[in-house]
Enzyme design. Structure first.
Site, mmCIF file in Angstrom:
data_model
loop_
_atom_site.group_PDB
_atom_site.id
_atom_site.type_symbol
_atom_site.label_atom_id
_atom_site.label_comp_id
_atom_site.label_asym_id
_atom_site.label_seq_id
_atom_site.Cartn_x
_atom_site.Cartn_y
_atom_site.Cartn_z
ATOM 1 N N ASP A 134 0.472 7.954 8.007
ATOM 2 C CA ASP A 134 0.802 6.576 8.405
ATOM 3 C C ASP A 134 2.105 6.568 9.179
ATOM 4 O OD1 ASP A 134 -1.207 4.961 7.469
ATOM 5 O OD2 ASP A 134 -0.344 4.689 5.504
ATOM 6 N N ASP A 172 0.846 -1.194 0.000
ATOM 7 C CA ASP A 172 0.000 0.000 0.000
ATOM 8 C C ASP A 172 0.880 1.243 0.000
ATOM 9 O OD1 ASP A 172 -2.205 -1.597 2.394
ATOM 10 O OD2 ASP A 172 -2.121 -1.688 0.198
ATOM 11 N N ASP A 198 -2.167 -1.872 13.792
ATOM 12 C CA ASP A 198 -2.221 -1.160 12.511
ATOM 13 C C ASP A 198 -2.350 0.308 12.895
ATOM 14 O OD1 ASP A 198 -4.310 -1.433 9.498
ATOM 15 O OD2 ASP A 198 -2.673 -0.084 10.082
ATOM 16 N N GLU A 229 1.614 -3.068 10.864
ATOM 17 C CA GLU A 229 1.367 -3.153 9.426
ATOM 18 C C GLU A 229 2.453 -2.443 8.651
ATOM 19 O OE1 GLU A 229 -1.529 -0.708 7.484
ATOM 20 O OE2 GLU A 229 -1.822 -2.186 5.900
ATOM 21 N N GLU A 230 3.040 -1.418 9.280
ATOM 22 C CA GLU A 230 3.999 -0.582 8.556
ATOM 23 C C GLU A 230 5.421 -1.121 8.565
ATOM 24 O OE1 GLU A 230 1.074 1.775 7.286
ATOM 25 O OE2 GLU A 230 3.163 1.818 6.669
ATOM 26 N N LEU A 277 -2.577 3.198 11.374
ATOM 27 C CA LEU A 277 -3.587 4.049 10.744
ATOM 28 C C LEU A 277 -4.231 3.299 9.581
ATOM 29 C CD1 LEU A 277 -4.530 6.857 11.569
ATOM 30 C CD2 LEU A 277 -3.361 7.748 9.568
ATOM 31 N N ASP A 278 -5.296 2.547 9.911
ATOM 32 C CA ASP A 278 -5.966 1.745 8.880
ATOM 33 C C ASP A 278 -6.907 2.633 8.067
ATOM 34 O OD1 ASP A 278 -6.808 -1.065 7.916
ATOM 35 O OD2 ASP A 278 -8.670 0.006 8.285
ATOM 36 N N GLU A 334 -5.776 -6.950 12.145
ATOM 37 C CA GLU A 334 -7.100 -6.515 11.680
ATOM 38 C C GLU A 334 -8.176 -7.523 12.091
ATOM 39 O OE1 GLU A 334 -6.169 -5.872 7.475
ATOM 40 O OE2 GLU A 334 -6.040 -3.706 7.796
#
Ligand code: P6P
Length: 339
Positions: A71, A65, A116, A94-95, A118-119, A284
């Protein structure tokens, strides 16, 4: 008589008293987490004004992404708030591709944090609600060294806590430590999260379905049959359902939790005929599943309870169908060919 004002900190302390074995380490972990999300909320809420925050950072994260600067800010805030408190032995995000060790200069703790930061961040420029999601485990491995990948790849049912923050018309934090689901709304004038939704219970059945219909040509047969069924006209069974889809997991699940209904991100064959899921297990699906089950709902892959899924890698993806108990049970019947 006015209802008593309960801050998040006081609520966490009260939750701690429900866990006689809790030593206060867990409570302080949640307090540090609260500081991080308050700082993220402050930046998210002014993203439209702060040009250096807006816009893509030009890099891609491990999931491919595009990374927005917000983020990176959210990732940085979470890491800097959580790395030194002595509550954690390892983190994952996630990052970040691999596990995130606790810096050597800081003490190790008993817990594991997956998040996560900043989803839904691709929605920021359109001022659509985004969110932070977190999942907490007790350490599994032993030893004086930091936690490992083994501590992060767990069955969802081992979570000791899960929660999310939705940065929307107001900033709300929803969390569970296994004793129900509780929602707090940030009062910016106080800088405090105040209890606004005690003991959230998801309606056993809803009238809203939430899915990206643009993927319908690529769904599996069971998903197609289910969606076709809830779109048929049958007032006696409250059909057709209404469609609501924001495209931001935290916002879509939050609405489903409060109003009832079903959110679906099933596997699809969009990518060259290859059946693939999109949402990630660890930061998530697992936390959202703990929250919704604690609120009386259900979360499935279609054939397996989400909390029984044991990921083999940090960014593993899984089909997620989650929401009101009766709606998800009906989906499973269609998906498994029983209807
Ligand atoms: P689609 C946001 O990018 C996200 O990861 C989730 O927050 C959201 O539920 C999903 O992707 C939306 O995906 O393919 O419908 O745009």
């Amino acid at each position: 008589m006015s209802a008593k004002i309960v801050t998040l900190q006081r609520h966490i302390m009260e939750q701690q008293s429900l866990h006689p074995e809790a030593s206060g380490r867990f409570t302080r972990l949640l307090w540090d987490l609260t500081l991080a999300v308050k700082l993220i909320a402050r930046e998210v809420n002014k993203a439209g004004l702060v040009s250096e925050i807006m816009g893509a950072a030009g890099t891609e994260n491990v999931s491919g992404d595009q990374v927005m600067k917000l983020d990176q800010y959210a990732q940085d805030r979470m890491f800097k708030a959580m790395d030194h408190g002595g509550h954690l032995c390892v983190m994952a995000s996630e990052e970040v591709e691999g596990i995130i060790p606790i810096p050597e200069e800081f003490p190790l703790g008993h817990y594991v944090l997956l998040f996560d930061p900043l989803d839904g961040s691709s929605n920021i420029d359109a001022n659509v609600s985004v969110g932070t999601i977190f999942s907490i485990y007790a350490r599994k491995t032993r030893g004086r060294q930091g936690g490992t990948l083994e501590d992060c790849l767990r069955r969802g049912s081992e979570q000791v806590a899960a929660g999310y923050v939705v940065y929307g018309s107001s900033t709300m934090l929803v969390y569970t430590t296994g004793n129900g689901v509780h929602g707090f709304t940030l009062d910016p004038s106080l800088g405090e999260f105040l209890l606004s939704h005690p003991n959230i219970q998801i309606p056993p059945r809803g009238k809203i379905y939430s899915i990206n219909e643009g993927n319908s040509p690529y769904w599996e047969a069971g998903t197609k049959k289910y969606i076709q069924y809830i779109k048929e006209k049958d007032p006696a069974s409250n059909r057709p359902y209404s469609l609501r889809y924001i495209g931001s997991l935290v916002a879509d699940v939050h609405r489903t939790l409060l109003y009832g209904g079903i959110f679906l991100y099933p596997a699809d064959e969009k990518e060259a005929g290859k059946l693939k899921a999109k949402l990630r297990v660890t930061y998530e699906a697992h936390p959202m599943a703990m929250i919704v089950e604690q609120a009386g709902g259900r979360a499935t892959t279609g054939t397996q309870r989400i909390l029984e899924v044991e990921p083999k890698s940090l960014h593993e993806r899984v089909p997620l169908v989650i929401g009101s108990r009766d709606d998800v049970l009906l989906y499973e019947e269609f998906f498994q060919g029983k209807r």
